[in-house]
Design an enzyme around this catalytic site. Structure first.
Site, mmCIF file in Angstrom:
data_model
loop_
_atom_site.group_PDB
_atom_site.id
_atom_site.type_symbol
_atom_site.label_atom_id
_atom_site.label_comp_id
_atom_site.label_asym_id
_atom_site.label_seq_id
_atom_site.Cartn_x
_atom_site.Cartn_y
_atom_site.Cartn_z
ATOM 1 N N ASP A 188 33.725 -42.881 20.010
ATOM 2 C CA ASP A 188 32.267 -42.697 19.320
ATOM 3 C C ASP A 188 32.864 -42.884 17.235
ATOM 4 O O ASP A 188 32.835 -41.941 17.014
ATOM 5 C CB ASP A 188 31.706 -42.077 18.993
ATOM 6 C CG ASP A 188 29.818 -42.003 17.834
ATOM 7 O OD1 ASP A 188 30.419 -42.921 16.911
ATOM 8 O OD2 ASP A 188 28.806 -41.423 18.504
ATOM 9 N N HIS A 193 30.838 -39.505 10.927
ATOM 10 C CA HIS A 193 31.459 -37.787 10.990
ATOM 11 C C HIS A 193 32.581 -37.945 10.727
ATOM 12 O O HIS A 193 33.041 -37.330 11.606
ATOM 13 C CB HIS A 193 31.240 -38.569 12.966
ATOM 14 C CG HIS A 193 29.597 -38.962 13.807
ATOM 15 N ND1 HIS A 193 28.556 -38.118 13.278
ATOM 16 C CD2 HIS A 193 29.256 -39.282 14.043
ATOM 17 C CE1 HIS A 193 27.560 -38.163 13.994
ATOM 18 N NE2 HIS A 193 28.097 -39.625 13.760
ATOM 19 N N ILE A 208 28.405 -35.264 9.417
ATOM 20 C CA ILE A 208 28.034 -34.541 10.376
ATOM 21 C C ILE A 208 28.098 -34.632 11.604
ATOM 22 O O ILE A 208 29.112 -36.005 11.960
ATOM 23 C CB ILE A 208 26.106 -34.627 10.464
ATOM 24 C CG1 ILE A 208 26.416 -36.415 11.279
ATOM 25 C CG2 ILE A 208 25.550 -34.886 8.859
ATOM 26 C CD1 ILE A 208 24.389 -36.988 11.042
ATOM 27 N N GLY A 211 25.738 -36.167 17.042
ATOM 28 C CA GLY A 211 24.557 -35.600 18.198
ATOM 29 C C GLY A 211 25.010 -35.350 19.543
ATOM 30 O O GLY A 211 24.327 -34.044 20.342
#
Length: 284
Positions: A188, A193, A208, A211
């Protein structure tokens, strides 16, 4: 309108061959915090090839997650800005334990499109099977901010009441400063990120954590402490992403035992902010 719900739902499923081996599994496990302490027998089940088992949430990245969320956002009827995309929830159903290495066919499609007014929600379903039959089914719920309001079906409300009573376990799991950089190597590569400038465009002070990284860290904690370290006991695992985690923070995982189920709530300990909600692990 960048999202044409009828066209997206009518689009032909995309199928492709995926494969993975022990190195992919080991890298994923390291990406969700395995290997600390490095010589712990419980951790060696995630890191040492001679003892390796597969955490079920590896299904979200197996074969680099193909056909994954990013590729699904280019399916017919969908054209969106990645800076407006947030992963809203994830559910996983295991049909049998995931082998350490394998080759399978992954078939992805848009299973639902919901109009939440200020956002659209896409449900992206991936079904994976090998020569022996079905392996797993993944549903990713993707929020696209600013793309709702066309008068479509609002869809079900996934929110439930929080568990009552004191949790059976409260577990703290620190998130390394480089956790997102390591986790993204499993496939990903959303710049949200890793790239500070892109994160600011998306409305965040800094990059961040994925998830799905939080999702994996949480499942590992549940398996290790409440399921006797036995990954084969997991039958399904679902969550709603309720908030963001920043690398360097600590996840506080609260877990309640129920018959055949474990209910989980996860927060960022330093900010006392929920990050995973409506989280359920069904098990044997």
């Amino acid at each position: 309108m960048p999202i044409d719900a009828a066209k997206a739902l009518a689009a032909e499923p995309r199928s492709g061959e995926i494969s993975w081996d022990r190195k992919d599994v080991q890298l994923y496990h390291l990406g969700v915090g395995a290997g600390i302490p490095a010589t712990d027998p419980g951790e060696l089940r995630y890191t040492l090839e001679s003892r390796l088992h597969v955490l079920p949430s590896f299904a979200t990245v197996a074969g680099a997650g193909s056909p994954g969320v990013i590729s699904s956002l280019s399916m017919p009827g969908i054209e969106v800005d990645l800076a407006r995309v947030l992963h809203g929830g994830q559910s996983l159903t295991l049909h049998r334990p995931i082998p350490v290495q394998g080759t399978a066919t992954a078939t992805g499609r848009i299973a639902a499109v919901y109009d939440k007014g200020k956002a659209a929600v896409l449900v992206m379903r991936t079904e994976v099977a090998d020569a022996e039959g079905p392996l797993w089914t993944n549903d990713a719920q993707i929020f696209v901010r600013g793309e709702g309001g066309w008068g479509g079906d609002r869809g079900p409300s996934a929110r439930s009441n929080p568990p009552s009573g004191e949790p059976d376990r409260v577990l703290d799991r620190p998130v390394r400063e480089d956790q997102a950089l390591l986790y993204r190597l499993s496939g990903d590569y959303n710049p949200l990120h890793a790239d500070p400038e892109f994160a600011k465009l998306a409305g965040f002070d800094r990059p961040i954590l994925h998830g799905l990284c939080t999702y994996g860290i949480t499942l590992k904690a549940v398996v290790d402490t409440l399921l006797d370290g036995d990954v084969s006991r997991v039958r399904s695992y679902a969550t709603r992403f309720a908030g963001v985690v920043y690398p360097g923070e600590t996840l506080r995982i609260r877990a309640w035992r129920r018959q055949g189920r474990i209910l989980v709530a996860v927060s960022a300990a330093e900010r006392e902010t929920p990050v995973l909600a409506d989280t359920v692990v069904e098990h044997s």
